[in-house]
Design a protein around this motif. Structure first.
Motif, PDB file in Angstrom:
ATOM      1  N   ALA A  11       0.804  -1.230   0.000  1.00  0.00           N
ATOM      2  CA  ALA A  11       0.000   0.000   0.000  1.00  0.00           C
ATOM      3  C   ALA A  11       0.833   1.275   0.000  1.00  0.00           C
ATOM      4  CB  ALA A  11      -0.971  -0.002   1.179  1.00  0.00           C
ATOM      5  N   SER A  12       1.863   1.336   0.805  1.00  0.00           N
ATOM      6  CA  SER A  12       2.670   2.559   0.891  1.00  0.00           C
ATOM      7  C   SER A  12       3.353   2.880  -0.434  1.00  0.00           C
ATOM      8  CB  SER A  12       3.708   2.411   2.004  1.00  0.00           C
ATOM      9  OG  SER A  12       4.508   3.567   2.080  1.00  0.00           O
ATOM     10  N   GLY A  19       0.890   8.998  -6.900  1.00  0.00           N
ATOM     11  CA  GLY A  19       1.191  10.413  -7.061  1.00  0.00           C
ATOM     12  C   GLY A  19       1.848  10.697  -8.398  1.00  0.00           C
ATOM     13  N   ASP A  20       2.709   9.779  -8.850  1.00  0.00           N
ATOM     14  CA  ASP A  20       3.344   9.935 -10.170  1.00  0.00           C
ATOM     15  C   ASP A  20       2.326   9.841 -11.297  1.00  0.00           C
ATOM     16  OD1 ASP A  20       5.901  10.252  -9.121  1.00  0.00           O
ATOM     17  OD2 ASP A  20       6.334   8.099  -9.202  1.00  0.00           O
ATOM     18  N   LEU A  21       1.233   9.115 -11.055  1.00  0.00           N
ATOM     19  CA  LEU A  21       0.170   8.977 -12.049  1.00  0.00           C
ATOM     20  C   LEU A  21      -0.735  10.208 -12.064  1.00  0.00           C
ATOM     21  CD1 LEU A  21      -1.156   7.050 -14.111  1.00  0.00           C
ATOM     22  CD2 LEU A  21      -2.434   6.040 -12.224  1.00  0.00           C
ATOM     23  N   GLY A  22      -0.592  11.059 -11.034  1.00  0.00           N
ATOM     24  CA  GLY A  22      -1.418  12.260 -10.943  1.00  0.00           C
ATOM     25  C   GLY A  22      -2.560  12.124  -9.961  1.00  0.00           C
ATOM     26  N   TYR A  23      -2.516  11.090  -9.130  1.00  0.00           N
ATOM     27  CA  TYR A  23      -3.549  10.852  -8.126  1.00  0.00           C
ATOM     28  C   TYR A  23      -2.906  10.704  -6.754  1.00  0.00           C
ATOM     29  CZ  TYR A  23      -6.444   9.913 -12.181  1.00  0.00           C
ATOM     30  OH  TYR A  23      -7.117  10.025 -13.371  1.00  0.00           O
ATOM     31  N   PRO A  24      -2.434  11.811  -6.172  1.00  0.00           N
ATOM     32  CA  PRO A  24      -1.810  11.710  -4.852  1.00  0.00           C
ATOM     33  C   PRO A  24      -2.830  11.179  -3.832  1.00  0.00           C
ATOM     34  CG  PRO A  24      -2.062  14.011  -5.514  1.00  0.00           C
ATOM     35  CD  PRO A  24      -2.497  13.173  -6.667  1.00  0.00           C
ATOM     36  N   THR A  25      -2.365  10.289  -2.984  1.00  0.00           N
ATOM     37  CA  THR A  25      -3.254   9.660  -2.013  1.00  0.00           C
ATOM     38  C   THR A  25      -2.449   9.237  -0.798  1.00  0.00           C
ATOM     39  OG1 THR A  25      -4.994   7.999  -1.763  1.00  0.00           O
ATOM     40  CG2 THR A  25      -3.036   7.343  -3.009  1.00  0.00           C
ATOM     41  N   MET A  26      -3.152   8.823   0.232  1.00  0.00           N
ATOM     42  CA  MET A  26      -2.531   8.395   1.481  1.00  0.00           C
ATOM     43  C   MET A  26      -2.486   6.869   1.544  1.00  0.00           C
ATOM     44  SD  MET A  26      -1.896  11.318   2.774  1.00  0.00           S
ATOM     45  CE  MET A  26      -1.425  10.948   4.436  1.00  0.00           C
ATOM     46  N   THR A  27      -1.509   6.346   2.259  1.00  0.00           N
ATOM     47  CA  THR A  27      -1.322   4.902   2.377  1.00  0.00           C
ATOM     48  C   THR A  27      -2.559   4.203   2.919  1.00  0.00           C
ATOM     49  OG1 THR A  27       1.059   5.144   2.654  1.00  0.00           O
ATOM     50  CG2 THR A  27       0.080   3.100   3.469  1.00  0.00           C
ATOM     51  N   ASP A  28      -3.200   4.765   3.952  1.00  0.00           N
ATOM     52  CA  ASP A  28      -4.369   4.094   4.533  1.00  0.00           C
ATOM     53  C   ASP A  28      -5.521   3.999   3.535  1.00  0.00           C
ATOM     54  OD1 ASP A  28      -4.700   6.883   4.756  1.00  0.00           O
ATOM     55  OD2 ASP A  28      -5.987   6.703   6.519  1.00  0.00           O
ATOM     56  N   ALA A  29      -5.668   4.990   2.678  1.00  0.00           N
ATOM     57  CA  ALA A  29      -6.718   4.944   1.650  1.00  0.00           C
ATOM     58  C   ALA A  29      -6.405   3.854   0.626  1.00  0.00           C
ATOM     59  CB  ALA A  29      -6.855   6.297   0.961  1.00  0.00           C
ATOM     60  N   VAL A  30      -5.140   3.746   0.213  1.00  0.00           N
ATOM     61  CA  VAL A  30      -4.743   2.718  -0.749  1.00  0.00           C
ATOM     62  C   VAL A  30      -4.922   1.334  -0.122  1.00  0.00           C
ATOM     63  CG1 VAL A  30      -2.802   1.751  -2.048  1.00  0.00           C
ATOM     64  CG2 VAL A  30      -3.191   4.217  -2.025  1.00  0.00           C
TER      65      VAL A  30
END
Length: 154
Positions: A11-12, A19-30
């Motif tokens: 997940a991390s 983020g490199d794909l253009g969708y920054p997100t947090m580890t817990d969400a992933v």
């Protein structure tokens, strides 16, 4: 290079590459998303790994009433420092194998109009642009855990 199934432990690293794909997100969400997708049989989640994770891809089945359906690549990303090394090709081929194994005769993907370098990559792999269309969306409030009434027939 190894292509392997994605696990919750990824997940991390998946979050970083998202983020490199253009969708920054947090580890817990992933982590929650991986868990949710793994519970459904019609999803394939794969990791490209060398010394560390260098890419990921998500493919899923689309079953439709009006056609036989298809597999669609929902997202693919290779770390910028690892591009042009065949990793994206291996990830796409993993999706094609997943699709064939699950009874799909076609793999589709969508790519933003600004990603011209990605379009050239897909064309080199034998994919053809099938059409241009608009995507429409509207937010709804999820009703998880509630009985959702179906349409009424008068």
């Amino acid at each position: 290079m190894v292509i392997r199934p994605m696990t919750l432990a990824d997940a991390s690293a998946v979050a970083v590459l998202s983020g490199d794909l253009g969708y920054p997100t947090m580890t817990d969400a992933v982590y929650r998303r991986i868990h949710h997708l793994q519970e459904r049989a019609d999803n394939g989640l794969f990791i490209a790994e060398a010394h560390a994770m260098v890419g990921w891809v998500h493919v899923y089945g689309v079953r439709l009433l009006e056609t036989e359906g298809y597999a669609e690549i929902g997202g693919i990303v290779v770390a910028p420092s690892s591009r042009q090394q065949g990793i994206g090709t291996q990830l796409i081929r993993a999706c094609e194998q997943w699709a064939a194994h699950h009874g799909y005769h076609e793999v589709r993907l969508r790519s933003g109009i600004q990603r011209t370098w990605a379009h050239a990559f897909y064309l080199r792999l034998g994919y053809a642009q099938s059409r241009a269309s608009y995507c429409f969306r509207r937010s709804v409030a999820p009703m998880l855990g509630h009985d959702v009434p179906g349409p009424t027939m008068d």
